[in-house]
Write a protein that holds these residues in place. Sequence first.
Motif, PDB file in Angstrom:
ATOM      1  N   SER A 100       0.825  -1.214   0.000  1.00  0.00           N
ATOM      2  CA  SER A 100       0.000   0.000   0.000  1.00  0.00           C
ATOM      3  C   SER A 100       0.856   1.260   0.000  1.00  0.00           C
ATOM      4  O   SER A 100       0.346   2.361  -0.169  1.00  0.00           O
ATOM      5  N   GLU A 101       2.171   1.115   0.186  1.00  0.00           N
ATOM      6  CA  GLU A 101       3.080   2.258   0.140  1.00  0.00           C
ATOM      7  C   GLU A 101       4.432   1.783  -0.372  1.00  0.00           C
ATOM      8  O   GLU A 101       4.702   0.582  -0.481  1.00  0.00           O
ATOM      9  N   SER A 102       5.290   2.755  -0.704  1.00  0.00           N
ATOM     10  CA  SER A 102       6.604   2.409  -1.220  1.00  0.00           C
ATOM     11  C   SER A 102       7.399   1.644  -0.169  1.00  0.00           C
ATOM     12  O   SER A 102       7.322   1.922   1.023  1.00  0.00           O
ATOM     13  N   GLN A 103       8.159   0.644  -0.625  1.00  0.00           N
ATOM     14  CA  GLN A 103       8.960  -0.159   0.286  1.00  0.00           C
ATOM     15  C   GLN A 103      10.242   0.540   0.707  1.00  0.00           C
ATOM     16  O   GLN A 103      10.893   0.136   1.658  1.00  0.00           O
ATOM     17  N   GLY A 163      12.439   7.504   0.410  1.00  0.00           N
ATOM     18  CA  GLY A 163      12.823   8.466  -0.619  1.00  0.00           C
ATOM     19  C   GLY A 163      12.171   8.270  -1.964  1.00  0.00           C
ATOM     20  O   GLY A 163      12.666   8.792  -2.973  1.00  0.00           O
ATOM     21  N   PHE A 164      11.051   7.539  -2.012  1.00  0.00           N
ATOM     22  CA  PHE A 164      10.373   7.300  -3.284  1.00  0.00           C
ATOM     23  C   PHE A 164       8.880   7.582  -3.166  1.00  0.00           C
ATOM     24  O   PHE A 164       8.219   7.069  -2.264  1.00  0.00           O
ATOM     25  N   CYS A 188      18.856   1.732  -4.871  1.00  0.00           N
ATOM     26  CA  CYS A 188      18.426   1.238  -3.557  1.00  0.00           C
ATOM     27  C   CYS A 188      17.934  -0.206  -3.628  1.00  0.00           C
ATOM     28  O   CYS A 188      17.383  -0.716  -2.655  1.00  0.00           O
ATOM     29  N   ASP A 189      18.159  -0.863  -4.782  1.00  0.00           N
ATOM     30  CA  ASP A 189      17.587  -2.200  -4.953  1.00  0.00           C
ATOM     31  C   ASP A 189      18.469  -3.093  -5.833  1.00  0.00           C
ATOM     32  O   ASP A 189      17.960  -3.907  -6.588  1.00  0.00           O
ATOM     33  N   ARG A 190      19.795  -2.938  -5.713  1.00  0.00           N
ATOM     34  CA  ARG A 190      20.668  -3.799  -6.506  1.00  0.00           C
ATOM     35  C   ARG A 190      20.960  -5.077  -5.721  1.00  0.00           C
ATOM     36  O   ARG A 190      22.013  -5.265  -5.134  1.00  0.00           O
ATOM     37  N   PRO A 246      16.653   8.250  -5.534  1.00  0.00           N
ATOM     38  CA  PRO A 246      15.837   8.567  -4.355  1.00  0.00           C
ATOM     39  C   PRO A 246      15.980  10.023  -3.952  1.00  0.00           C
ATOM     40  O   PRO A 246      16.888  10.735  -4.411  1.00  0.00           O
ATOM     41  N   THR A 247      15.104  10.471  -3.071  1.00  0.00           N
ATOM     42  CA  THR A 247      15.226  11.806  -2.482  1.00  0.00           C
ATOM     43  C   THR A 247      15.896  11.735  -1.117  1.00  0.00           C
ATOM     44  O   THR A 247      15.984  12.735  -0.408  1.00  0.00           O
TER      45      THR A 247
END
Length: 375
Positions: free
Chosen positions: A131-134, A137-138, A220-222, A253-254
């Motif tokens: 339901s939200e970003s995992q 910063g996204f 953030c996901d490598r 990301p922020t």
Amino acid sequence: LKLQFLYLIGPVHCLPTSTTMKLLECILSTAVPMTGESDAFPSFRLLADDESVSSCTAESSFCTAPGDDPRWVVGLAEEVRGCLDAPGAVQRIAADECACGTYLVEEGGRPLAVAKPRDEEPGMVHNKRYSESQKTGFAPGEGYKREQFAALIGQYAGVPETTAMLMPERVFGRNGGGSVYASVQRFVPNDGESWDCGPAKFCAADVRRIGLLDLQILNCDRHGGNILIHRVEDEDGEETIRLTPIDHGFTLPTSLADLDFEWLTWRQAKTPFSHADLDYINGIDVDAQAALLHDLGVEPAAVELFQAATMAVVSGAAAGLTLADLGAFFRREVLDVPSQLEVLVAKATRRGAIDFAAYSCLLATACAAAARARA
């Protein structure tokens, strides 16, 4: 050559003239005539990673990504549109590691592309798992832009051709006649994913190229499922594993708090940058790439951090740091303790924006200190 140029600007829609001209100049500066063509109508190819314009000969072979079609392939969106009406052409991929809806597009029973609808990204209306970003910063629904940008600047790393396009909702098993934006990446034949085997035989050049991209776009996901492997053998029967990076929705990301580099502990990341790597790094035009991000509608805070990260890559490489050194500089060693990069960015931030002149000075000092410590 014109089609290659249209491939670059097509997914981006309307670019300012200055940015468009920079992209065209980039293609012209890295293209050479292919053999067997009429002088009046030559075709062109991109240079291989270790070539220069002066060293390229007419007998050179066409540059290809490992195990896939030539790296520059035009018309992926048209190919996908051409097969959407076939029954069963789009099938959902059921994979535990997929945070967003992921679909395989087939052409005549053969895999053509992987599509990810924007409204099935984490936090969006049609994502039933999240339901939200995992990740920190996204914002929800921004991943398709990041996939597109990673492909535009990631040719050196071997990122497969990727575009963003409108696709009819019906192909994703929904009712109604609407359309939805999706990122679409050309399918790459492969022998599995990097976490299916140990890294001992991974091609060091591929690891460095992928790592450089990850640092630039602050991946953030490598993890091991986002690098495809291709087993190849040399003349002596020795196996080497080539690598192709995929899945770049959780980049740019922020916030710098949640970077993830699977390659950080691999021995290949500790090897020095090659001449080809350094040529690539020294040729980066961070201002042009930042302008492209703005044109894609990526958040200003993310663009600023991209600029800071790219400057750190250039400065660190000039100081003699390795990919592993830079990865450790970027990434938190302890979850709640800011990384060295975060500390520098915080020191250089004035009234909510990075003062890049101050940041550049701090960065040069930090990279010199890291180089001395490494020596």
